[in-house]
Design a protein around this motif. Structure first.
Motif, PDB file in Angstrom:
ATOM      1  N   MET A   1       0.994  -1.161  -0.147  1.00  0.00           N
ATOM      2  CA  MET A   1      -0.110  -0.143  -0.100  1.00  0.00           C
ATOM      3  C   MET A   1       0.834   1.162  -0.069  1.00  0.00           C
ATOM      4  O   MET A   1       1.819   1.049   0.802  1.00  0.00           O
ATOM      5  CB  MET A   1      -0.820  -0.031   1.290  1.00  0.00           C
ATOM      6  N   ASP A   2       0.538   2.204  -0.794  1.00  0.00           N
ATOM      7  CA  ASP A   2       1.456   3.466  -1.078  1.00  0.00           C
ATOM      8  C   ASP A   2       0.552   4.584  -0.129  1.00  0.00           C
ATOM      9  O   ASP A   2      -0.639   4.872  -0.482  1.00  0.00           O
ATOM     10  CB  ASP A   2       1.607   3.980  -2.427  1.00  0.00           C
ATOM     11  N   PHE A   3       1.068   4.585   1.015  1.00  0.00           N
ATOM     12  CA  PHE A   3       0.148   5.399   2.186  1.00  0.00           C
ATOM     13  C   PHE A   3       1.446   6.561   2.738  1.00  0.00           C
ATOM     14  O   PHE A   3       2.620   5.917   3.219  1.00  0.00           O
ATOM     15  CB  PHE A   3      -0.378   4.592   3.375  1.00  0.00           C
ATOM     16  N   ARG A   4       1.109   7.619   2.889  1.00  0.00           N
ATOM     17  CA  ARG A   4       2.080   8.632   3.547  1.00  0.00           C
ATOM     18  C   ARG A   4       1.237   9.274   4.382  1.00  0.00           C
ATOM     19  O   ARG A   4       0.117   9.518   4.492  1.00  0.00           O
ATOM     20  CB  ARG A   4       2.478   9.889   2.580  1.00  0.00           C
ATOM     21  N   LEU A   5       2.093   9.418   5.720  1.00  0.00           N
ATOM     22  CA  LEU A   5       1.643  10.331   6.644  1.00  0.00           C
ATOM     23  C   LEU A   5       2.451  11.854   6.600  1.00  0.00           C
ATOM     24  O   LEU A   5       3.595  11.735   6.387  1.00  0.00           O
ATOM     25  CB  LEU A   5       1.839   9.682   8.133  1.00  0.00           C
ATOM     26  N   PHE A   6       1.847  12.898   6.929  1.00  0.00           N
ATOM     27  CA  PHE A   6       2.290  14.296   7.071  1.00  0.00           C
ATOM     28  C   PHE A   6       2.529  14.633   8.703  1.00  0.00           C
ATOM     29  O   PHE A   6       1.068  14.546   8.871  1.00  0.00           O
ATOM     30  CB  PHE A   6       1.501  15.076   5.967  1.00  0.00           C
ATOM     31  N   ASP A   7       3.185  15.166   9.027  1.00  0.00           N
ATOM     32  CA  ASP A   7       2.988  15.613  10.627  1.00  0.00           C
ATOM     33  C   ASP A   7       3.341  17.010  10.438  1.00  0.00           C
ATOM     34  O   ASP A   7       3.925  17.789   9.706  1.00  0.00           O
ATOM     35  CB  ASP A   7       4.216  15.116  11.348  1.00  0.00           C
ATOM     36  N   LEU A   8       2.841  17.507  11.726  1.00  0.00           N
ATOM     37  CA  LEU A   8       3.255  18.996  12.289  1.00  0.00           C
ATOM     38  C   LEU A   8       3.848  18.756  13.495  1.00  0.00           C
ATOM     39  O   LEU A   8       3.183  18.428  14.437  1.00  0.00           O
ATOM     40  CB  LEU A   8       1.931  19.775  12.056  1.00  0.00           C
ATOM     41  N   GLY A   9       4.998  18.893  13.415  1.00  0.00           N
ATOM     42  CA  GLY A   9       5.805  18.799  14.911  1.00  0.00           C
ATOM     43  C   GLY A   9       5.814  17.446  14.945  1.00  0.00           C
ATOM     44  O   GLY A   9       6.241  16.396  14.239  1.00  0.00           O
ATOM     45  N   GLU A  10       5.281  16.802  16.052  1.00  0.00           N
ATOM     46  CA  GLU A  10       5.009  15.415  16.517  1.00  0.00           C
ATOM     47  C   GLU A  10       3.821  14.815  16.292  1.00  0.00           C
ATOM     48  O   GLU A  10       3.455  13.485  16.441  1.00  0.00           O
ATOM     49  CB  GLU A  10       5.684  15.103  18.197  1.00  0.00           C
ATOM     50  N   ARG A  11       2.915  15.500  15.819  1.00  0.00           N
ATOM     51  CA  ARG A  11       1.561  15.064  15.359  1.00  0.00           C
ATOM     52  C   ARG A  11       1.485  14.826  13.895  1.00  0.00           C
ATOM     53  O   ARG A  11       1.161  15.959  13.153  1.00  0.00           O
ATOM     54  CB  ARG A  11       0.453  16.094  15.933  1.00  0.00           C
ATOM     55  N   SER A  12       0.951  13.686  13.602  1.00  0.00           N
ATOM     56  CA  SER A  12       0.322  13.563  12.247  1.00  0.00           C
ATOM     57  C   SER A  12      -1.005  13.990  11.871  1.00  0.00           C
ATOM     58  O   SER A  12      -1.986  14.271  12.898  1.00  0.00           O
ATOM     59  CB  SER A  12       0.101  11.900  12.067  1.00  0.00           C
TER      60      SER A  12
ATOM     61  N   PRO B   1      -5.081   0.018  12.756  1.00  0.00           N
ATOM     62  CA  PRO B   1      -4.000   0.227  13.470  1.00  0.00           C
ATOM     63  C   PRO B   1      -3.934   1.838  13.817  1.00  0.00           C
ATOM     64  O   PRO B   1      -3.532   2.167  14.922  1.00  0.00           O
ATOM     65  CB  PRO B   1      -2.671   0.196  12.662  1.00  0.00           C
ATOM     66  N   PHE B   2      -4.882   2.701  13.098  1.00  0.00           N
ATOM     67  CA  PHE B   2      -4.866   3.975  13.376  1.00  0.00           C
ATOM     68  C   PHE B   2      -5.967   4.379  14.333  1.00  0.00           C
ATOM     69  O   PHE B   2      -5.960   5.480  14.719  1.00  0.00           O
ATOM     70  CB  PHE B   2      -5.091   4.880  12.002  1.00  0.00           C
ATOM     71  N   GLY B   3      -6.877   3.413  14.451  1.00  0.00           N
ATOM     72  CA  GLY B   3      -8.053   3.572  15.218  1.00  0.00           C
ATOM     73  C   GLY B   3      -9.450   3.014  14.551  1.00  0.00           C
ATOM     74  O   GLY B   3      -9.311   2.719  13.546  1.00  0.00           O
TER      75      GLY B   3
ATOM     76  N   THR C   1      -9.031   3.482  20.177  1.00  0.00           N
ATOM     77  CA  THR C   1      -9.305   2.173  20.188  1.00  0.00           C
ATOM     78  C   THR C   1      -8.648   1.707  18.545  1.00  0.00           C
ATOM     79  O   THR C   1      -9.102   1.857  17.530  1.00  0.00           O
ATOM     80  CB  THR C   1     -10.723   2.123  19.671  1.00  0.00           C
ATOM     81  N   THR C   2      -7.513   1.168  18.784  1.00  0.00           N
ATOM     82  CA  THR C   2      -6.793   0.397  17.860  1.00  0.00           C
ATOM     83  C   THR C   2      -6.715  -0.928  17.850  1.00  0.00           C
ATOM     84  O   THR C   2      -6.735  -1.585  18.555  1.00  0.00           O
ATOM     85  CB  THR C   2      -5.281   1.070  17.825  1.00  0.00           C
ATOM     86  N   LYS C   3      -6.378  -1.480  16.519  1.00  0.00           N
ATOM     87  CA  LYS C   3      -6.185  -2.901  16.364  1.00  0.00           C
ATOM     88  C   LYS C   3      -5.353  -3.304  15.105  1.00  0.00           C
ATOM     89  O   LYS C   3      -5.126  -2.652  14.167  1.00  0.00           O
ATOM     90  CB  LYS C   3      -7.412  -3.511  16.022  1.00  0.00           C
ATOM     91  N   GLY C   4      -4.429  -4.202  15.566  1.00  0.00           N
ATOM     92  CA  GLY C   4      -3.304  -4.295  14.696  1.00  0.00           C
ATOM     93  C   GLY C   4      -2.007  -3.668  14.710  1.00  0.00           C
ATOM     94  O   GLY C   4      -1.953  -2.678  15.473  1.00  0.00           O
ATOM     95  N   GLU C   5      -1.031  -4.077  13.878  1.00  0.00           N
ATOM     96  CA  GLU C   5       0.283  -3.177  13.920  1.00  0.00           C
ATOM     97  C   GLU C   5       0.299  -2.205  12.970  1.00  0.00           C
ATOM     98  O   GLU C   5      -0.085  -2.057  11.937  1.00  0.00           O
ATOM     99  CB  GLU C   5       1.329  -4.352  13.469  1.00  0.00           C
ATOM    100  N   MET C   6       0.945  -0.916  13.559  1.00  0.00           N
ATOM    101  CA  MET C   6       1.000   0.074  12.754  1.00  0.00           C
ATOM    102  C   MET C   6       2.083  -0.229  11.495  1.00  0.00           C
ATOM    103  O   MET C   6       2.967  -0.704  11.713  1.00  0.00           O
ATOM    104  CB  MET C   6       1.451   1.246  13.581  1.00  0.00           C
ATOM    105  N   PRO C   7       1.674   0.338  10.394  1.00  0.00           N
ATOM    106  CA  PRO C   7       2.469  -0.033   9.228  1.00  0.00           C
ATOM    107  C   PRO C   7       3.775   0.789   9.488  1.00  0.00           C
ATOM    108  O   PRO C   7       3.706   1.908  10.004  1.00  0.00           O
ATOM    109  CB  PRO C   7       1.753   0.361   8.060  1.00  0.00           C
TER     110      PRO C   7
END
Length: 96
Positions: A1-12, A62-64, A84-90
């Protein structure tokens, strides 16, 4: 899966996923807004009691726990319970 997170400081604050062949060919590219809620199931219940339509979910990830809802005018949005998360974070990599 081509998935990207963008952060502002320490927060996605934004995620981007490339649409693959898993998406129906008639599905256009789109944006989806997620609202953080304390309880996904309760938020879905409130939304549908007020005229919203459940489009997908609730689903654990994994995200919620999240769901896609349509408002009475047809606009789609998602609600997510980040606690409420389930599974391993990619694995993730910084976006340059």
């Amino acid at each position: 899966m081509d998935f990207r997170l963008f952060d502002l400081g320490e927060r996605s604050v934004l995620g981007r996923m490339r649409m693959t062949d898993d998406f129906p060919p008639e599905a256009p590219p789109y944006s989806n807004v997620y609202f953080t809620v304390d309880d996904c199931d309760a938020a879905v219940a409130r939304a549908t009691e007020r005229g919203g339509v459940l489009r997908s979910g609730p689903t654990d990830s994994p995200f919620g726990r999240f769901a896609v809802v349509g408002d009475p005018q047809g606009a789609a949005f998602s609600v997510i319970d980040l606690t409420t998360t389930k599974g391993e974070m990619p694995g993730t990599e910084p976006v340059g």
